[in-house]
Write a protein that holds these residues in place. Structure first.
Motif, PDB file in Angstrom:
ATOM      1  N   UNK A  86       0.842  -1.200   0.000  1.00 20.10           N
ATOM      2  CA  UNK A  86       0.000   0.000   0.000  1.00 20.10           C
ATOM      3  C   UNK A  86       0.870   1.240   0.000  1.00 20.10           C
ATOM      4  N   UNK A  87       0.281   2.337  -0.432  1.00 22.02           N
ATOM      5  CA  UNK A  87       0.951   3.635  -0.311  1.00 22.02           C
ATOM      6  C   UNK A  87       1.468   4.198  -1.612  1.00 22.02           C
ATOM      7  N   UNK A  88       2.356   3.510  -2.296  1.00 22.84           N
ATOM      8  CA  UNK A  88       3.049   4.110  -3.423  1.00 22.84           C
ATOM      9  C   UNK A  88       2.257   3.986  -4.716  1.00 22.84           C
ATOM     10  N   UNK A  89       2.028   5.099  -5.376  1.00 20.98           N
ATOM     11  CA  UNK A  89       1.440   5.069  -6.707  1.00 20.98           C
ATOM     12  C   UNK A  89       2.281   5.862  -7.702  1.00 20.98           C
ATOM     13  N   UNK A  90       3.129   6.776  -7.224  1.00 15.13           N
ATOM     14  CA  UNK A  90       4.005   7.555  -8.101  1.00 15.13           C
ATOM     15  C   UNK A  90       5.428   7.479  -7.562  1.00 15.13           C
ATOM     16  N   UNK A  91       6.374   7.100  -8.418  1.00 20.66           N
ATOM     17  CA  UNK A  91       7.778   7.083  -8.016  1.00 20.66           C
ATOM     18  C   UNK A  91       8.579   7.941  -8.981  1.00 20.66           C
ATOM     19  N   UNK A  95       5.290   8.631  -3.633  1.00 25.44           N
ATOM     20  CA  UNK A  95       4.179   9.430  -3.121  1.00 25.44           C
ATOM     21  C   UNK A  95       2.867   8.933  -3.716  1.00 25.44           C
ATOM     22  N   UNK A  96       1.778   9.393  -3.149  1.00 31.84           N
ATOM     23  CA  UNK A  96       0.461   9.120  -3.702  1.00 31.84           C
ATOM     24  C   UNK A  96       0.208  10.060  -4.871  1.00 31.84           C
ATOM     25  N   UNK A  97      -0.534   9.603  -5.852  1.00 31.28           N
ATOM     26  CA  UNK A  97      -0.868  10.455  -6.979  1.00 31.28           C
ATOM     27  C   UNK A  97      -1.601   9.672  -8.050  1.00 31.28           C
ATOM     28  N   UNK A  98      -2.245  10.380  -8.967  1.00 31.69           N
ATOM     29  CA  UNK A  98      -2.962   9.759 -10.073  1.00 31.69           C
ATOM     30  C   UNK A  98      -2.630  10.491 -11.361  1.00 31.69           C
ATOM     31  N   UNK A  99      -2.980   9.901 -12.475  1.00 34.19           N
ATOM     32  CA  UNK A  99      -2.766  10.546 -13.768  1.00 34.19           C
ATOM     33  C   UNK A  99      -3.516  11.867 -13.854  1.00 34.19           C
ATOM     34  N   UNK A 100      -4.682  11.930 -13.224  1.00 35.75           N
ATOM     35  CA  UNK A 100      -5.484  13.151 -13.286  1.00 35.75           C
ATOM     36  C   UNK A 100      -4.866  14.304 -12.501  1.00 35.75           C
ATOM     37  N   UNK A 101      -3.849  14.023 -11.697  1.00 31.45           N
ATOM     38  CA  UNK A 101      -3.111  15.101 -11.048  1.00 31.45           C
ATOM     39  C   UNK A 101      -2.214  15.834 -12.043  1.00 31.45           C
ATOM     40  N   UNK A 102      -2.017  15.242 -13.223  1.00 31.19           N
ATOM     41  CA  UNK A 102      -1.093  15.806 -14.204  1.00 31.19           C
ATOM     42  C   UNK A 102      -1.789  16.290 -15.466  1.00 31.19           C
ATOM     43  N   UNK A 103      -2.695  15.480 -16.030  1.00 25.10           N
ATOM     44  CA  UNK A 103      -3.341  15.904 -17.271  1.00 25.10           C
ATOM     45  C   UNK A 103      -4.484  16.876 -16.964  1.00 25.10           C
ATOM     46  N   UNK A 104      -4.715  17.796 -17.900  1.00 23.92           N
ATOM     47  CA  UNK A 104      -5.771  18.786 -17.725  1.00 23.92           C
ATOM     48  C   UNK A 104      -5.436  19.860 -16.719  1.00 23.92           C
ATOM     49  N   UNK A 159       6.826   8.341 -12.566  1.00 22.77           N
ATOM     50  CA  UNK A 159       6.257   7.093 -13.050  1.00 22.77           C
ATOM     51  C   UNK A 159       4.987   6.791 -12.256  1.00 22.77           C
ATOM     52  N   UNK A 160       3.861   6.707 -12.954  1.00 24.80           N
ATOM     53  CA  UNK A 160       2.588   6.384 -12.311  1.00 24.80           C
ATOM     54  C   UNK A 160       2.360   4.880 -12.473  1.00 24.80           C
ATOM     55  N   UNK A 161       2.430   4.135 -11.395  1.00 23.79           N
ATOM     56  CA  UNK A 161       2.369   2.678 -11.463  1.00 23.79           C
ATOM     57  C   UNK A 161       0.980   2.200 -11.890  1.00 23.79           C
ATOM     58  N   UNK A 162       0.960   1.229 -12.799  1.00 27.80           N
ATOM     59  CA  UNK A 162      -0.303   0.698 -13.331  1.00 27.80           C
ATOM     60  C   UNK A 162      -0.272  -0.828 -13.307  1.00 27.80           C
ATOM     61  N   UNK A 163      -0.116  -1.439 -12.121  1.00 30.83           N
ATOM     62  CA  UNK A 163       0.064  -2.895 -12.043  1.00 30.83           C
ATOM     63  C   UNK A 163      -1.158  -3.694 -12.455  1.00 30.83           C
ATOM     64  N   UNK A 164      -2.344  -3.109 -12.375  1.00 33.56           N
ATOM     65  CA  UNK A 164      -3.553  -3.839 -12.768  1.00 33.56           C
ATOM     66  C   UNK A 164      -3.974  -3.525 -14.192  1.00 33.56           C
ATOM     67  N   UNK A 165      -3.250  -2.648 -14.859  1.00 29.59           N
ATOM     68  CA  UNK A 165      -3.554  -2.248 -16.228  1.00 29.59           C
ATOM     69  C   UNK A 165      -4.815  -1.378 -16.283  1.00 29.59           C
ATOM     70  N   UNK A 166      -5.167  -0.738 -15.173  1.00 30.93           N
ATOM     71  CA  UNK A 166      -6.358   0.104 -15.145  1.00 30.93           C
ATOM     72  C   UNK A 166      -6.231   1.301 -16.080  1.00 30.93           C
ATOM     73  N   UNK A 167      -5.077   1.989 -16.023  1.00 31.46           N
ATOM     74  CA  UNK A 167      -4.884   3.159 -16.891  1.00 31.46           C
ATOM     75  C   UNK A 167      -4.768   2.730 -18.352  1.00 31.46           C
ATOM     76  N   UNK A 168      -4.100   1.621 -18.598  1.00 31.78           N
ATOM     77  CA  UNK A 168      -3.989   1.125 -19.970  1.00 31.78           C
ATOM     78  C   UNK A 168      -5.368   0.812 -20.534  1.00 31.78           C
ATOM     79  N   UNK A 169      -6.228   0.213 -19.732  1.00 28.01           N
ATOM     80  CA  UNK A 169      -7.587  -0.077 -20.191  1.00 28.01           C
ATOM     81  C   UNK A 169      -8.388   1.209 -20.387  1.00 28.01           C
ATOM     82  N   UNK A 170      -8.178   2.174 -19.530  1.00 26.98           N
ATOM     83  CA  UNK A 170      -8.901   3.451 -19.644  1.00 26.98           C
ATOM     84  C   UNK A 170      -8.670   4.098 -21.002  1.00 26.98           C
ATOM     85  N   UNK A 171      -7.441   3.975 -21.521  1.00 30.97           N
ATOM     86  CA  UNK A 171      -7.109   4.590 -22.803  1.00 30.97           C
ATOM     87  C   UNK A 171      -7.008   3.561 -23.928  1.00 30.97           C
ATOM     88  N   UNK A 172      -7.565   2.366 -23.679  1.00 33.24           N
ATOM     89  CA  UNK A 172      -7.640   1.310 -24.691  1.00 33.24           C
ATOM     90  C   UNK A 172      -6.270   0.986 -25.287  1.00 33.24           C
TER      91      UNK A 172
END
Length: 350
Positions: A214-219, A230-239, A302-315
């Motif tokens: 738990x904890x790390x999503x951005x390195x 640190x914690x973070x998401x792609x939406x913290x950067x785009x838009x 680097x925004x970690x995507x171990x479950x492929x959630x972001x990859x699926x979001x953008x097909x």
């Protein structure tokens, strides 16, 4: 995130660690017969790194590599229209390439690997065809039941296969499918039963880490060689008012590491002009990502995507795959490779 549409990619993409070779290692000779129009073929590992190449002469070719029960390699034509997985675990393997499906004989482990892949795809295709017919007839509930029954059948079979192959690539292939069809707790239990080959697999290990850490999503790699988390998401950067170049990649993917060098160049050339560059490691172990960052000099987040959630979001169907977002978060272009990236950025920043 239980999307069966990516099964073929996952299966093809199923990979194992390359054993350290030594002079006393027994050799495997791969004898090929070609009845189609091919002038050369490549032997590659499952990170798509070339091991060897040879010309096709008089309808035949030969490769020699180290024997291994832990390596999945493959044969590929120049245009990549032919990709044949095999496990070089015996003295001699025969490969036949014609106008139809290629065949591999002489390696029972390879035959099990291929048989599992073909069985999974056939079960999936048969169930999908039946479900689509039911949906056309307005029976969506029955269609959903067909697909659920198919998932259960495949899960039961893959668990049986996995437990009989805890130390070889067939087990890795089965576990890559189980990611999508078993509860997280069951995946964790199955993963712990695996041998060293399972534990060292980047994709399986990355998913396990996602479920248990738990904890790390951005390195991010710093100039002194340390890595911040640190914690973070792609939406913290785009838009957020800046152009963003996002690279979907993984440390286990050879072409991804080649392509990442263009991301490094973009970062160095345009970071002071307002460009944000991000890496999105897909199904990758954290240690593998960190090592690749250090080896390649990747200093952007680097925004970690171990479950492929972001990859699926953008097909994203395969990696590497790059996206450029405008300051409002809209996709400007995606799928750029090599010099196309620099050419696109020059139109914006110069």
């Amino acid at each position: 995130m239980k999307q069966l549409r990516i099964i073929p990619t996952l299966l093809i993409a199923a990979a194992a660690s390359l054993a350290t070779a030594c002079s006393s290692t027994p050799k495997c000779t791969i004898h090929g017969v070609v009845t189609s129009q091919l002038d050369s073929v490549w032997l590659y590992d499952m990170e798509m790194n070339p091991i060897d190449s040879c010309a096709v002469k008089d309808g035949a070719f030969t490769f020699t590599t180290d024997q291994s029960t832990t390596l999945v390699c493959g044969i590929m034509s120049k245009d990549q229209s032919i990709r044949i997985p095999l496990i070089p675990n015996v003295k001699d393997i025969q490969v036949t390439i014609g106008d139809g499906p290629a065949s591999v004989t002489g390696s029972p482990l390879t035959e099990e690997y291929t048989s599992l892949q073909q069985w999974l795809l056939q079960q999936y295709n048969d169930a999908s065809e039946k479900a689509m017919g039911l949906i056309t007839d307005g029976k969506s509930g029955e269609a959903a039941a067909v697909m659920e029954e198919m998932r259960k059948t495949l899960a039961d079979h893959c668990k049986e296969v996995y437990l009989n192959h805890l130390e070889d690539p067939v087990g890795i292939q089965a576990m890559n499918f189980l990611i999508d069809v078993v509860p997280d707790e069951e995946f964790i239990d199955l993963y712990k039963q695996g041998g060293g080959l399972i534990k060292n697999d980047a994709k399986l290990g990355g998913y396990y880490e996602h479920l248990t850490l738990s904890g790390t999503t951005v390195i991010q790699l710093q100039a002194d060689g340390t890595v911040t988390e640190k914690e973070g998401t792609l939406d913290d950067y785009i838009g957020q008012g800046k152009y963003v170049l996002a690279d979907f990649w993984a440390s286990w993917c050879g072409p991804c590491k080649d392509e990442a060098l263009f991301g490094v160049k973009a970062y160095n050339d345009y970071k002071d002009k307002g460009l944000v560059v991000l890496g999105i490691p897909v199904k990758d172990k954290i240690d593998g990502t960190k090592k690749a960052m250090a080896d390649l000099g990747i200093y952007y987040p680097q925004i970690l995507d171990p479950r492929q959630d972001l990859a699926n979001r953008f097909d994203v169907q395969s990696i590497p795959h790059l996206f450029l977002f405008n300051p409002d978060g809209q996709v400007v272009q995606h799928g750029m490779r090599g010099e196309e990236i620099d050419a696109l950025l020059k139109t914006i920043f110069q």
